[in-house]
Design an enzyme around this catalytic site. Structure first.
Site, PDB file in Angstrom:
ATOM      1  N   CYS A 116      57.843 -41.364 -18.403  1.00  0.00           N
ATOM      2  CA  CYS A 116      57.996 -40.271 -17.423  1.00  0.00           C
ATOM      3  C   CYS A 116      59.323 -39.522 -17.585  1.00  0.00           C
ATOM      4  O   CYS A 116      59.473 -38.414 -17.076  1.00  0.00           O
ATOM      5  CB  CYS A 116      57.882 -40.812 -16.004  1.00  0.00           C
ATOM      6  SG  CYS A 116      56.240 -41.471 -15.653  1.00  0.00           S
ATOM      7  N   HIS A 253      61.222 -35.121 -11.391  1.00  0.00           N
ATOM      8  CA  HIS A 253      59.974 -35.768 -11.806  1.00  0.00           C
ATOM      9  C   HIS A 253      59.158 -36.042 -10.541  1.00  0.00           C
ATOM     10  O   HIS A 253      59.703 -36.433  -9.508  1.00  0.00           O
ATOM     11  CB  HIS A 253      60.292 -37.069 -12.548  1.00  0.00           C
ATOM     12  CG  HIS A 253      59.074 -37.898 -12.811  1.00  0.00           C
ATOM     13  ND1 HIS A 253      57.933 -37.356 -13.336  1.00  0.00           N
ATOM     14  CD2 HIS A 253      58.812 -39.217 -12.588  1.00  0.00           C
ATOM     15  CE1 HIS A 253      57.014 -38.315 -13.444  1.00  0.00           C
ATOM     16  NE2 HIS A 253      57.529 -39.447 -12.996  1.00  0.00           N
ATOM     17  N   ASN A 283      51.251 -37.778 -10.242  1.00  0.00           N
ATOM     18  CA  ASN A 283      52.291 -38.027 -11.250  1.00  0.00           C
ATOM     19  C   ASN A 283      51.706 -37.737 -12.637  1.00  0.00           C
ATOM     20  O   ASN A 283      50.845 -38.473 -13.109  1.00  0.00           O
ATOM     21  CB  ASN A 283      52.734 -39.493 -11.131  1.00  0.00           C
ATOM     22  CG  ASN A 283      53.837 -39.864 -12.106  1.00  0.00           C
ATOM     23  OD1 ASN A 283      54.146 -39.116 -13.032  1.00  0.00           O
ATOM     24  ND2 ASN A 283      54.426 -41.031 -11.906  1.00  0.00           N
TER      25      ASN A 283
HETATM   26  O1  UT7 Z   1      56.672 -42.162 -12.822  1.00  0.00           O
HETATM   27  C1  UT7 Z   1      57.322 -43.363 -13.081  1.00  0.00           C
HETATM   28  C2  UT7 Z   1      58.070 -43.799 -11.925  1.00  0.00           C
HETATM   29  N1  UT7 Z   1      57.185 -44.378 -10.940  1.00  0.00           N
HETATM   30  C3  UT7 Z   1      57.577 -44.421  -9.691  1.00  0.00           C
HETATM   31  O2  UT7 Z   1      58.610 -43.919  -9.359  1.00  0.00           O
HETATM   32  C4  UT7 Z   1      56.714 -45.155  -8.699  1.00  0.00           C
HETATM   33  C5  UT7 Z   1      57.582 -45.881  -7.739  1.00  0.00           C
HETATM   34  N2  UT7 Z   1      56.863 -46.682  -6.751  1.00  0.00           N
HETATM   35  C6  UT7 Z   1      56.125 -46.106  -5.756  1.00  0.00           C
HETATM   36  O3  UT7 Z   1      55.985 -44.908  -5.684  1.00  0.00           O
HETATM   37  C7  UT7 Z   1      55.574 -47.042  -4.693  1.00  0.00           C
HETATM   38  O4  UT7 Z   1      56.098 -48.322  -4.866  1.00  0.00           O
HETATM   39  C8  UT7 Z   1      54.031 -47.098  -4.672  1.00  0.00           C
HETATM   40  C9  UT7 Z   1      53.471 -45.789  -4.161  1.00  0.00           C
HETATM   41  C10 UT7 Z   1      53.504 -47.387  -6.072  1.00  0.00           C
HETATM   42  C11 UT7 Z   1      53.553 -48.220  -3.734  1.00  0.00           C
HETATM   43  O5  UT7 Z   1      54.087 -48.043  -2.442  1.00  0.00           O
HETATM   44  P1  UT7 Z   1      54.710 -49.279  -1.668  1.00  0.00           P
HETATM   45  O6  UT7 Z   1      55.128 -48.777  -0.351  1.00  0.00           O
HETATM   46  O7  UT7 Z   1      55.800 -49.865  -2.550  1.00  0.00           O
HETATM   47  O8  UT7 Z   1      53.471 -50.252  -1.483  1.00  0.00           O
HETATM   48  P2  UT7 Z   1      53.203 -51.706  -2.091  1.00  0.00           P
HETATM   49  O9  UT7 Z   1      52.987 -51.649  -3.556  1.00  0.00           O
HETATM   50  O10 UT7 Z   1      54.242 -52.642  -1.609  1.00  0.00           O
HETATM   51  O11 UT7 Z   1      51.849 -52.063  -1.394  1.00  0.00           O
HETATM   52  C12 UT7 Z   1      51.780 -52.211   0.033  1.00  0.00           C
HETATM   53  C13 UT7 Z   1      50.379 -52.607   0.414  1.00  0.00           C
HETATM   54  C14 UT7 Z   1      49.888 -53.808  -0.362  1.00  0.00           C
HETATM   55  O12 UT7 Z   1      49.127 -54.590   0.518  1.00  0.00           O
HETATM   56  P3  UT7 Z   1      49.744 -55.927   1.173  1.00  0.00           P
HETATM   57  O13 UT7 Z   1      50.110 -56.806   0.013  1.00  0.00           O
HETATM   58  O14 UT7 Z   1      50.935 -55.456   1.967  1.00  0.00           O
HETATM   59  O15 UT7 Z   1      48.622 -56.444   2.014  1.00  0.00           O
HETATM   60  C15 UT7 Z   1      48.975 -53.228  -1.398  1.00  0.00           C
HETATM   61  O16 UT7 Z   1      47.956 -54.105  -1.794  1.00  0.00           O
HETATM   62  O17 UT7 Z   1      49.468 -51.561   0.116  1.00  0.00           O
HETATM   63  C16 UT7 Z   1      48.380 -52.049  -0.678  1.00  0.00           C
HETATM   64  N3  UT7 Z   1      47.941 -50.995  -1.571  1.00  0.00           N
HETATM   65  C17 UT7 Z   1      47.033 -50.070  -1.210  1.00  0.00           C
HETATM   66  N4  UT7 Z   1      46.325 -49.898  -0.075  1.00  0.00           N
HETATM   67  C18 UT7 Z   1      45.474 -48.867  -0.028  1.00  0.00           C
HETATM   68  C19 UT7 Z   1      48.364 -50.717  -2.817  1.00  0.00           C
HETATM   69  N5  UT7 Z   1      47.718 -49.649  -3.300  1.00  0.00           N
HETATM   70  C20 UT7 Z   1      46.892 -49.229  -2.320  1.00  0.00           C
HETATM   71  C21 UT7 Z   1      45.981 -48.155  -2.218  1.00  0.00           C
HETATM   72  N6  UT7 Z   1      45.304 -48.008  -1.046  1.00  0.00           N
HETATM   73  N7  UT7 Z   1      45.788 -47.253  -3.202  1.00  0.00           N
END
Ligand code: UT7
Length: 326
Positions: A116, A253, A283
């Site tokens: 990225c 980005h 993204n």
């Molecule tokens: O381009 C390269 C650089 N990339 C980035 O900068 C990405 C950086 N990271 C992010 O943007 C965020 O970490 C994400 C958007 C990927 C995830 O957000 P988060 O607030 O960190 O959520 P998480 O991964 O901690 O997931 C929270 C909950 C989990 O459930 P539990 O374990 O709390 O029960 C996931 O299983 O959300 C769940 N979850 C979803 N729920 C509904 C994960 N994906 C989804 C989904 N829909 N699509």
């Protein structure tokens, strides 16, 4: 007198098919919701490539638009640098495929792999060729078909990405060697391979012999993103004797609206000075900055004299920032 790389034309290309969060969830049978995706990421839609579209066909389309805006003929291009993590094949490179599609035979081209952060890396490479005097006109392209490397059963990643391409034309110009010059003032690149496991493609064009899919530990990447991006933008400003107040536009980005907003706040920029496409494009990896830049330049938001800060972080980890005056 100093040689400066002027950004003289920008263009973007997005595949025709655009899916809302609900449409994506229905198409791939995902247990997710529009509410979750919008709240956590700001993403509402993304474009997905048609079966016959590749990084080279999309990159060539974006390049044609950038060349047209610049009033530059493809035959004048001396260098094509393509940032992509989804090349058509291991070789020929996407850059030389695009060279052929554009009908250029006098220049040379190659790909840059920095995920990225690839566009910022590619811009720095092309700028260095221009500053050295080796090249007078360059195309810098970010083109990605992340839909081909998604694990469509992993809702934690597949809702986050989209396909697209963006391009800029650079031309050698003259400056005084000060921060008032037009053109690219400087780029600042970093990588730290110790964090390779938190965002990677686990196979594919590499030498480990299996088709690859994207894997990401999102929270970990998020943790690195804001601090590293803020530090590298400050590094770029300090290198040019500039401060936050000098930045007219942030073209970040486009990974996550929360990261973008945090960066805008760190730079003390009002929200309307931060270019946002993540809501409509998701993204698009190395294509996200040139796509956003093409929108903001071509709709007249970015005006001559404006200082634009670009920043990105991606798999590697790789990250960097570029300052350019239009
Ligand atoms: O381009 C390269 C650089 N990339 C980035 O900068 C990405 C950086 N990271 C992010 O943007 C965020 O970490 C994400 C958007 C990927 C995830 O957000 P988060 O607030 O960190 O959520 P998480 O991964 O901690 O997931 C929270 C909950 C989990 O459930 P539990 O374990 O709390 O029960 C996931 O299983 O959300 C769940 N979850 C979803 N729920 C509904 C994960 N994906 C989804 C989904 N829909 N699509």
């Amino acid at each position: 007198m100093t040689i400066r790389s002027l950004i003289v034309g920008c263009g973007g290309y997005l595949p025709e098919r655009s899916l809302s969060n609900d449409e994506l969830a229905a198409a791939y049978g995902l247990e997710t919701s529009d509410e979750w995706i919008v709240e956590r990421t700001g993403i509402r839609r993304r474009h997905l490539a048609a079966a016959d579209e590749t990084a080279s066909t999309m990159g060539a389309a974006a390049a044609r638009r950038a060349l047209e805006r610049a009033g530059v003929d493809a035959s004048e291009v001396g260098l094509i640098v393509v940032a992509t993590a989804t090349p058509d094949s291991a070789f020929p490179s996407t850059a030389v495929r695009i060279q052929a599609l554009l009908g250029n035979t006098s220049g040379f081209g190659f790909d840059v792999s920095a995920a990225c952060a690839g566009f910022v890396y590619a811009l720095n490479v092309a700028d260095t060729f221009i500053r050295s005097g080796q090249v007078k006109t360059a195309l810098v392209i970010g083109s990605e078909v992340f839909s081909r490397i998604m694990d469509w059963s992993d809702r934690g990643t597949c809702v986050l990405f989209g396909d697209g391409a963006g391009a800029v034309v650079l031309k050698a110009g003259e400056g005084q060697g000060t921060a008032d010059d037009r053109g690219i003032l400087s780029s600042h690149l970093h990588s730290d391979g110790r964090h390779g496991e938190i965002l990677l493609v686990d196979g594919g064009a590499g030498s480990n012999g299996k088709p690859g899919q994207l894997r990401m530990t999102g929270k970990e990447v998020f943790r690195h993103a804001v601090s590293k991006l803020a530090a590298v933008v400050d590094e770029a400003l300090a290198a040019n004797g500039l401060s936050h107040a000098d930045v007219r536009w942030l073209v970040p980005h486009q990974a996550n609206r929360r990261i973008i907003d945090a960066m805008g706040k760190k730079l003390k920029l009002p929200p309307e000075r931060v270019v946002v496409t993540v809501d409509r494009h998701a993204n698009t990896s190395a294509a996200s900055i040139p796509l956003a830049l093409a929108e903001a330049v071509n709709d007249g938001r970015v005006q001559p004299g404006d200082l634009v800060a670009m920043e990105a972080i991606g798999g590697g980890l790789t990250w960097g920032a570029t300052l350019a005056r239009f």
